[in-house]
Design a protein around this motif. Structure first.
Motif, PDB file in Angstrom:
ATOM      1  N   TRP A 216      11.723   9.047  -1.865  1.00 26.63           N
ATOM      2  CA  TRP A 216      12.202   7.792  -2.036  1.00 26.63           C
ATOM      3  C   TRP A 216      13.238   7.666  -2.967  1.00 26.63           C
ATOM      4  O   TRP A 216      13.020   8.030  -3.969  1.00 26.63           O
ATOM      5  CB  TRP A 216      11.112   6.835  -2.016  1.00 26.63           C
ATOM      6  CG  TRP A 216      10.237   6.568  -0.961  1.00 26.63           C
ATOM      7  CD1 TRP A 216      10.388   7.265   0.462  1.00 26.63           C
ATOM      8  CD2 TRP A 216       9.202   5.538  -0.440  1.00 26.63           C
ATOM      9  NE1 TRP A 216       9.785   6.971   1.439  1.00 26.63           N
ATOM     10  CE2 TRP A 216       8.921   5.983   0.865  1.00 26.63           C
ATOM     11  CE3 TRP A 216       8.794   4.735  -1.391  1.00 26.63           C
ATOM     12  CZ2 TRP A 216       7.812   5.122   1.271  1.00 26.63           C
ATOM     13  CZ3 TRP A 216       7.664   4.032  -0.667  1.00 26.63           C
ATOM     14  CH2 TRP A 216       7.136   4.279   0.752  1.00 26.63           C
ATOM     15  N   GLN A 217      14.057   6.637  -2.814  1.00 25.22           N
ATOM     16  CA  GLN A 217      15.136   6.512  -3.847  1.00 25.22           C
ATOM     17  C   GLN A 217      15.002   4.994  -4.454  1.00 25.22           C
ATOM     18  O   GLN A 217      14.422   4.143  -3.755  1.00 25.22           O
ATOM     19  CB  GLN A 217      16.619   6.343  -3.453  1.00 25.22           C
ATOM     20  CG  GLN A 217      16.983   7.805  -2.914  1.00 25.22           C
ATOM     21  CD  GLN A 217      18.381   8.158  -2.293  1.00 25.22           C
ATOM     22  OE1 GLN A 217      19.117   7.044  -2.286  1.00 25.22           O
ATOM     23  NE2 GLN A 217      18.900   9.282  -1.835  1.00 25.22           N
TER      24      GLN A 217
ATOM     25  N   ILE B 165      -9.185   1.236   4.933  1.00 26.99           N
ATOM     26  CA  ILE B 165      -7.575   1.124   5.397  1.00 26.99           C
ATOM     27  C   ILE B 165      -7.150   2.875   5.554  1.00 26.99           C
ATOM     28  O   ILE B 165      -7.424   3.468   4.711  1.00 26.99           O
ATOM     29  CB  ILE B 165      -7.011   0.477   4.385  1.00 26.99           C
ATOM     30  CG1 ILE B 165      -7.316  -0.891   3.842  1.00 26.99           C
ATOM     31  CG2 ILE B 165      -5.639   0.895   4.477  1.00 26.99           C
ATOM     32  CD1 ILE B 165      -6.857  -1.740   2.905  1.00 26.99           C
ATOM     33  N   THR B 166      -6.248   2.743   6.512  1.00 28.52           N
ATOM     34  CA  THR B 166      -5.701   4.188   6.775  1.00 28.52           C
ATOM     35  C   THR B 166      -4.117   3.876   6.783  1.00 28.52           C
ATOM     36  O   THR B 166      -3.732   2.985   7.490  1.00 28.52           O
ATOM     37  CB  THR B 166      -6.256   4.605   8.225  1.00 28.52           C
ATOM     38  OG1 THR B 166      -7.435   4.663   8.085  1.00 28.52           O
ATOM     39  CG2 THR B 166      -5.208   5.958   8.488  1.00 28.52           C
ATOM     40  N   VAL B 167      -3.456   4.733   5.707  1.00 26.85           N
ATOM     41  CA  VAL B 167      -1.816   4.425   5.596  1.00 26.85           C
ATOM     42  C   VAL B 167      -1.383   5.292   6.692  1.00 26.85           C
ATOM     43  O   VAL B 167      -1.589   6.431   6.758  1.00 26.85           O
ATOM     44  CB  VAL B 167      -1.499   5.007   4.339  1.00 26.85           C
ATOM     45  CG1 VAL B 167      -0.066   4.719   4.029  1.00 26.85           C
ATOM     46  CG2 VAL B 167      -2.254   4.239   3.188  1.00 26.85           C
ATOM     47  N   LEU B 168      -0.559   4.612   7.485  1.00 26.42           N
ATOM     48  CA  LEU B 168       0.406   5.303   8.642  1.00 26.42           C
ATOM     49  C   LEU B 168       1.713   5.985   8.135  1.00 26.42           C
ATOM     50  O   LEU B 168       2.146   6.899   8.440  1.00 26.42           O
ATOM     51  CB  LEU B 168       0.508   4.535   9.696  1.00 26.42           C
ATOM     52  CG  LEU B 168      -0.809   4.005  10.368  1.00 26.42           C
ATOM     53  CD1 LEU B 168      -0.296   3.065  11.476  1.00 26.42           C
ATOM     54  CD2 LEU B 168      -1.728   5.116  10.788  1.00 26.42           C
ATOM     55  N   SER B 169       2.219   5.109   7.315  1.00 31.90           N
ATOM     56  CA  SER B 169       3.617   5.479   6.790  1.00 31.90           C
ATOM     57  C   SER B 169       3.966   4.780   5.305  1.00 31.90           C
ATOM     58  O   SER B 169       3.639   3.667   5.121  1.00 31.90           O
ATOM     59  CB  SER B 169       4.872   5.079   7.729  1.00 31.90           C
ATOM     60  OG  SER B 169       6.050   5.305   7.041  1.00 31.90           O
ATOM     61  N   PRO B 170       4.064   5.413   4.243  1.00 31.42           N
ATOM     62  CA  PRO B 170       4.486   6.952   4.341  1.00 31.42           C
ATOM     63  C   PRO B 170       2.898   8.068   4.512  1.00 31.42           C
ATOM     64  O   PRO B 170       2.149   7.662   4.164  1.00 31.42           O
ATOM     65  CB  PRO B 170       5.116   7.419   2.970  1.00 31.42           C
ATOM     66  CG  PRO B 170       4.337   6.221   2.214  1.00 31.42           C
ATOM     67  CD  PRO B 170       4.262   4.978   2.903  1.00 31.42           C
TER      68      PRO B 170
ATOM     69  N   GLU C 144       9.470   0.586   4.392  1.00 32.25           N
ATOM     70  CA  GLU C 144       8.505  -0.119   5.040  1.00 32.25           C
ATOM     71  C   GLU C 144       7.190   0.845   5.127  1.00 32.25           C
ATOM     72  O   GLU C 144       7.089   1.847   5.232  1.00 32.25           O
ATOM     73  CB  GLU C 144       8.864   0.034   6.658  1.00 32.25           C
ATOM     74  CG  GLU C 144       7.891  -0.878   7.478  1.00 32.25           C
ATOM     75  CD  GLU C 144       8.263  -1.239   8.899  1.00 32.25           C
ATOM     76  OE1 GLU C 144       8.179  -2.379   9.512  1.00 32.25           O
ATOM     77  OE2 GLU C 144       8.558   0.000   9.385  1.00 32.25           O
ATOM     78  N   ILE C 145       6.169   0.039   4.590  1.00 32.02           N
ATOM     79  CA  ILE C 145       4.745   0.765   4.609  1.00 32.02           C
ATOM     80  C   ILE C 145       3.885   0.239   5.726  1.00 32.02           C
ATOM     81  O   ILE C 145       3.767  -1.024   6.036  1.00 32.02           O
ATOM     82  CB  ILE C 145       4.039   0.411   3.252  1.00 32.02           C
ATOM     83  CG1 ILE C 145       4.905   1.051   2.041  1.00 32.02           C
ATOM     84  CG2 ILE C 145       2.742   0.922   3.017  1.00 32.02           C
ATOM     85  CD1 ILE C 145       4.627   0.869   0.729  1.00 32.02           C
ATOM     86  N   LYS C 146       3.147   1.046   6.391  1.00 35.63           N
ATOM     87  CA  LYS C 146       2.337   0.646   7.620  1.00 35.63           C
ATOM     88  C   LYS C 146       1.153   0.998   7.275  1.00 35.63           C
ATOM     89  O   LYS C 146       0.805   2.326   6.948  1.00 35.63           O
ATOM     90  CB  LYS C 146       3.015   1.253   8.916  1.00 35.63           C
ATOM     91  CG  LYS C 146       4.309   0.631   9.170  1.00 35.63           C
ATOM     92  CD  LYS C 146       4.767   1.504  10.698  1.00 35.63           C
ATOM     93  CE  LYS C 146       6.098   0.878  11.019  1.00 35.63           C
ATOM     94  NZ  LYS C 146       6.500   1.424  12.322  1.00 35.63           N
ATOM     95  N   TRP C 147       0.031   0.276   7.867  1.00 31.67           N
ATOM     96  CA  TRP C 147      -1.391   0.688   7.609  1.00 31.67           C
ATOM     97  C   TRP C 147      -2.254   0.089   8.660  1.00 31.67           C
ATOM     98  O   TRP C 147      -1.780  -0.925   9.509  1.00 31.67           O
ATOM     99  CB  TRP C 147      -1.909   0.513   6.257  1.00 31.67           C
ATOM    100  CG  TRP C 147      -2.096  -0.958   5.802  1.00 31.67           C
ATOM    101  CD1 TRP C 147      -3.146  -1.755   6.330  1.00 31.67           C
ATOM    102  CD2 TRP C 147      -1.109  -1.709   5.129  1.00 31.67           C
ATOM    103  NE1 TRP C 147      -2.836  -3.091   5.851  1.00 31.67           N
ATOM    104  CE2 TRP C 147      -1.698  -3.011   5.291  1.00 31.67           C
ATOM    105  CE3 TRP C 147       0.209  -1.557   4.764  1.00 31.67           C
ATOM    106  CZ2 TRP C 147      -0.945  -4.062   4.656  1.00 31.67           C
ATOM    107  CZ3 TRP C 147       1.109  -2.798   4.153  1.00 31.67           C
ATOM    108  CH2 TRP C 147       0.084  -3.965   4.312  1.00 31.67           C
ATOM    109  N   THR C 148      -3.342   0.554   8.789  1.00 35.47           N
ATOM    110  CA  THR C 148      -4.288  -0.150   9.862  1.00 35.47           C
ATOM    111  C   THR C 148      -5.624  -0.249   8.948  1.00 35.47           C
ATOM    112  O   THR C 148      -5.839   0.603   7.804  1.00 35.47           O
ATOM    113  CB  THR C 148      -4.613   0.990  10.901  1.00 35.47           C
ATOM    114  OG1 THR C 148      -5.310   2.050  10.751  1.00 35.47           O
ATOM    115  CG2 THR C 148      -3.390   0.971  11.953  1.00 35.47           C
ATOM    116  N   SER C 149      -6.309  -1.329   9.338  1.00 31.87           N
ATOM    117  CA  SER C 149      -7.574  -1.512   8.464  1.00 31.87           C
ATOM    118  C   SER C 149      -8.614  -1.797   9.703  1.00 31.87           C
ATOM    119  O   SER C 149      -8.480  -2.430  10.848  1.00 31.87           O
ATOM    120  CB  SER C 149      -7.300  -2.863   7.608  1.00 31.87           C
ATOM    121  OG  SER C 149      -7.113  -3.850   8.838  1.00 31.87           O
TER     122      SER C 149
END
Length: 199
Positions: free
Chosen positions: A175-176, A164-169, A182-187
């Motif tokens: 962060w508050q 898994i590669t986290v794209l965002s953050p 939104e959390i984005k990742w690719t697998s």
């Protein structure tokens, strides 16, 4: 005194030669024999040239998924696609067939369950099977005149280490509390039905 009449001397010679006709038909070759005294004689013969008959056969090639380390209950094979092994028939494979000289004869897919090759001249051939996500495999087979043959080939699935590669953050964000982000990742190498937990 009358001169004695002499009998002619007979010479017998035998020779052979080869000639190839490019088309079928009836031909009349003429043979001429000459000696060193300028005497010659001719003869001819009718020859019926027919089309060359080529003996052929056919083969159907099934491609299945190799299930490693599981022995088939029915055929005792370690390279089987049959149901007892838990494997499956691949309908997305392509099979290329080459003759003994390495020339490509044809390519067929297995969308109908098997790759079918017909009217193959008698001889030894090599089949190469490929499918997306699997290692390629090859096998030799022999075509026998007027016989339909069957060949099964097994392909091993390409093993991919899940990641898994986290794209965002991507690090460094502030962060508050009480705010949605939104959390984005690719697998890679994971099934679409697998659950990803975020801790």
């Amino acid at each position: 005194i009358a001169a004695e009449k002499q009998s002619p001397i007979t010479y017998v010679q035998t020779t052979t030669f080869t000639y190839s006709y490019s088309k079928a038909g009836i031909y009349t070759p003429t043979f001429t024999v000459s000696d060193n005294q300028g005497l010659s004689v001719k003869t001819s013969i009718s020859v019926n040239v027919t089309e060359t008959s080529v003996q052929t056969g056919s083969i159907k090639i099934t491609v299945g998924e190799l299930v490693p380390d599981i022995r088939c209950l029915s055929c005792s094979s370690l390279e089987s696609y049959c149901s007892p092994c838990g494997g499956k028939i691949l309908t997305n494979a392509k099979v290329s067939v080459y003759n003994s000289n390495g020339n490509l004869i044809g390519i067929q897919d297995t969308s109908g369950g098997a790759a079918a090759f017909s009217n193959l001249p008698v001889g030894i051939y090599k089949a190469v099977a490929v499918a997306d996500g699997y290692e390629s495999n090859s096998a030799s087979f022999e075509i026998v005149a007027n016989v339909g043959r069957y060949l099964t080939m097994s392909l091993k699935k390409i093993s991919i280490t899940p990641s898994i590669t986290v794209l965002s953050p991507n690090g460094g964000e502030s962060w508050q509390t009480g705010t949605n982000y939104e959390i984005k990742w690719t697998s890679n190498g994971m099934r679409t039905d697998e659950v990803v937990n975020i801790d």
